[in-house]
Structures are given as structure tokens and as C-alpha cells.
Enzyme design. Structure first.
Site, PDB file in Angstrom:
ATOM      1  N   LEU A 100      36.895  36.125  50.842  1.00 34.13           N
ATOM      2  CA  LEU A 100      35.820  36.207  49.854  1.00 34.13           C
ATOM      3  C   LEU A 100      36.114  37.239  48.777  1.00 34.13           C
ATOM      4  CD1 LEU A 100      32.703  36.046  52.218  1.00 34.13           C
ATOM      5  CD2 LEU A 100      33.626  34.211  50.790  1.00 34.13           C
ATOM      6  N   GLY A 103      39.158  44.842  48.338  1.00 33.18           N
ATOM      7  CA  GLY A 103      39.151  46.094  47.593  1.00 33.18           C
ATOM      8  C   GLY A 103      40.363  46.910  47.940  1.00 33.18           C
ATOM      9  N   LYS A 122      34.159  42.043  57.110  1.00 32.58           N
ATOM     10  CA  LYS A 122      34.995  42.973  56.352  1.00 32.58           C
ATOM     11  C   LYS A 122      35.988  43.654  57.297  1.00 32.58           C
ATOM     12  CE  LYS A 122      33.284  45.854  53.224  1.00 32.58           C
ATOM     13  NZ  LYS A 122      32.570  47.049  52.644  1.00 32.58           N
ATOM     14  N   ASP A 221      29.065  54.670  44.957  1.00 29.81           N
ATOM     15  CA  ASP A 221      29.969  53.545  44.696  1.00 29.81           C
ATOM     16  C   ASP A 221      29.187  52.328  44.224  1.00 29.81           C
ATOM     17  OD1 ASP A 221      32.497  52.404  44.536  1.00 29.81           O
ATOM     18  OD2 ASP A 221      32.447  51.646  46.585  1.00 29.81           O
TER      19      ASP A 221
END
Length: 396
Positions: A100, A103, A122, A221
């Protein structure tokens, strides 16, 4: 003589009884000590076994049919754990075909769990120390936060040297991808009102973090790639790997995101970080929604690389505002509303933190610009809707 013998017998009896009591009390004390040690050892053994299992990914199995209604926080404030083998099967062995996004320190996969439940997994990369910090941060914050504009954490897993976080799946991906990425063409769905709806969704999530959470939570962030959109384009904030509690840290003790173009001045120099740092980042997102431009363009002249430096000369001049608007929303909004949003953006990105508004003030300013059906308070007259429809038909 008889009386002396009688006294000696009494003395001997007293001594025997006293000795017996001492022995009994000593045995009781030893027994209590043995039981305490055994109980303590058993607990320690369980803790060690639990720790070993975690390091090998041997977490208890969750029923995935229940993931859709899984509560993030148990009574002990623990996030649910998921077996690695289940995640491996749900992501087709972490196939690149279902990636998907990624980073600098993570990659996210689409997962299809049992009963067809979709999730986003993740996988944290990077150094072991960085993994641990981000993993613990996400658990500590998202494990205790529940808000409609903040992404839900469903579970976690540790397998060998790898760490995994499992989130709810949001169908329309990130705002950053929609505005700037490969799905750039789909950004036509982001009308002026839809963009403003996303802005107040993000502001509501921030308001919860800054003003409802005790102590306040500072994201550090906040960026468009961390704003996720569900099927109805409701926005949810993600990315708590750099989050801190308000008033606890400054730059010298906090780990900061290195995403270019979103950092406020206090993030760059050694100053105390406050909620106003997130307000600055919100201002950047507001500028992206207005202009369709990325926060930082390295290919442009130095003085125009930052979206703030590039947009600021036009933001304060009503006649120049259309020059920097995203072409897809040109002439689709009330000019007064456009000026109001531009004014809010200018305040949010002020270099001096004390000049920036509270996020609750931002929300108060933007909510009247969003139609009621999209979560705002703006009432649109039917005649206006009809005129807009006729104009669109004529254009086509």
C-alpha cells in the site's frame, strides 16, 4: 526437697513449651517463605516464557472474524497480539503486489484476514533501536486513543527481529497519494467542499490529541501522507512513531521526522516543541489542499522549494490568490471562503509559535465553510445547487 523438685519440673516444662513454640513459629515462617518463593518463581517463569514467546512471534491466536469489532484497549491497556503465521498468510507472504505504501522506516501491506476482513499491516524496518522506538510509540499512543478521526490499531506482532502493526484498512489511501502520487488523476473527487471537509476532519483529530488527551499528544509527523481516507473520504490521522507528550521534551531529547517541508522552525532549531508545531504542519496540509502542490520541491529554485515560501506572497493578496490555486478547484468556491482559508493557513505557518492559533480556533474558523452533510455548518440554498448544476451541464 520435694518442693525443689516440683519447681524444677515446672521450669523444665516451661522451657520445653517455650522451645516448642519457637520451633513451631520457625516452621511457620519457613513455610510462608517457601510458599512466597514458589509463587514469585512461578510468576517470574511465566514472564520469561511470555517474553520468549513474544521474541519468537508465538503470540496467542486471535479469531480474525472478530477483528472488525476488536477493541483497541483491554482493561489492562494491552493491544491484542497476532500470530506471525496469520499475518504471513493474510499478506501472501508479504507480497510486493499488495504493498500500500512505504516510508523511510516501514512498508505497509494490504491484508485479507479470515472472514474477508481487510486490514493494513505495517512492517517496521530500519535499525533495531528505531524499530523499537516507533513500535512502542505506536502501541503506547494508539493503544489508548479512540477517535473517529484517528486511525484504529487492531493488533501487533513481533517475529524475530521484525515488528508488525495491524491497522484498520482505509480504502482511499492517503491524502498525499491522492493529491501528488500515482492516483493523481483521481484527485478530481476532491472538490472544494470535500477538501475543506478533510481539513476539519484533521483539525478535529488534532483537537482531541491537543485538548482532550491528558497530557496532550504532539504528533511531530503530521503530513498529508499520514492522513488516510476511508470509503466516504472521512480523514483519519496516522503516524504516531514520533509522537510525544506535550511539555515533556524538546528537540534535544525527542526524535523528529525528517520529512522535508513540514518541519516548523522550532523543530529545526533547539527549542521546546509544543502543540503549535502540529498547527504549523496542519497549515502545510491546508496549503496542499489549496494549491495541489507538494510541501517541498527540490527541482525548483531555492527560494521556491518550500510551499510556504512559494505561496506566502500570494496568500495575503486577494487578487493573487487564484494564481496559486489547484487548477481542479479554480472558480468553484465563494471568494470570501477562499480568503478565509488562506488567512487561516497564513496564521498556522507563522515562524513564531506564539502567533499561531490553537487548533480549536482553526476548527471554529473552518467548520462554517463546510456543508452540513459533510460535517460542517454551512447551509447551501437549493437554488445555488441548481445553478451550479446548470453551469456544469453547460460546461459539458
Amino acid at each position: 526437697m520435694v518442693q525443689g523438685l516440683h519447681l524444677n519440673k515446672e521450669t523444665i516444662m516451661a522451657i520445653c513449651i517455650s522451645g516448642l513454640l519457637v520451633i513451631i513459629l520457625s516452621l511457620c515462617a519457613i513455610l510462608v517463605w517457601i510458599l512466597w518463593r514458589r509463587k514469585h518463581r512461578d510468576y517470574g517463569s511465566k514472564d520469561i516464557q511470555s517474553s520468549d514467546a513474544a521474541s519468537k512471534g508465538h503470540f496467542f491466536t486471535l479469531s480474525y472474524s472478530r477483528l472488525s469489532s476488536l477493541k483497541m484497549l483491554s482493561k489492562r491497556e494491552l493491544v491484542a497480539t497476532i500470530e506471525y503465521s496469520k499475518l504471513e498468510a493474510a499478506t501472501n507472504n508479504f507480497s510486493e503486489d499488495i504493498t500500500l505504501g512505504e516510508g523511510s522506516a516501514s512498508r505497509v501491506y494490504k491484508a485479507c484476514l479470515d472472514m474477508g476482513v481487510l486490514a493494513a499491516v505495517k512492517k517496521l524496518d530500519g535499525s533495531k533501536q528505531e524499530q523499537e522506538r516507533m513500535f512502542v510509540n505506536e502501541l503506547n499512543f494508539l493503544g489508548r486513543i479512540k477517535h473517529r478521526n484517528i486511525v484504529s490499531l487492531l493488533g501487533c506482532c513481533i517475529h524475530g527481529e521484525s515488528s508488525f502493526l495491524v491497522y484498520e484498512y482505509l480504502q482511499n489511501g492517503s491524502l498525499g497519494e491522492l493529491l501528488h502520487g500515482t492516483s493523481h488523476g483521481l484527485a478530481s473527487v476532491l472538490t472544494w467542499h470535500m477538501r475543506m471537509k478533510i481539513a476539519i476532519d484533521v483539525a478535529r483529530g488534532l483537537e482531541y490529541l491537543h485538548e482532550t488527551c491528558k497530557p496532550p499528544v504532539i504528533l511531530q509527523d503530521l503530513k498529508s501522507s499520514n492522513i488516510l481516507l476511508d470509503a466516504d473520504y472521512n480523514a483519519k490521522i496516522s503516524g504516531f512513531g514520533f509522537a510525544i507528550h506535550g511539555g515533556k521534551q524538546n528537540k534535544s531529547s525527542a526524535q523528529l521526522s525528517d520529512a522535508p517541508g513540514i518541519a516548523s522552525l522550532e523543530n529545526v532549531i533547539d527549542e521546546k516543541i509544543t502543540e503549535k508545531s502540529d498547527v504549523y504542519a496542519f497549515g502545510i496540509i491546508l496549503l496542499e489542499l489549496l494549491t495541489g502542490r507538494k510541501p517541498f520541491l527540490e527541482s525548483t529554485p531555492l527560494q521556491c522549494q518550500s510551499i510556504v515560501a512559494w505561496a506566502m506572497p500570494n496568500l495575503t493578496h486577494r487578487s493573487k490568490l487564484p494564481d496559486i490555486l489547484d487548477a481542479r478547484i479554480q472558480d468553484t468556491m465563494d471568494p470570501k471562503h477562499l480568503c478565509q482559508v488562506a488567512a487561516v493557513a497564513v496564521l498556522c505557518v507563522q515562524p513564531e509559535p506564539s502567533y499561531r492559533p490553537l487548533i480549536s480556533d482553526v476548527l471554529h474558523s473552518l467548520t462554517p465553510l463546510v456543508p452540513i452533510e459533510l460535517g460542517g455548518t454551512l447551509s447551501i440554498a437549493p437554488t445555488a445547487d441548481k445553478n451550479c448544476s446548470e453551469e456544469r451541464n453547460m460546461d459539458s
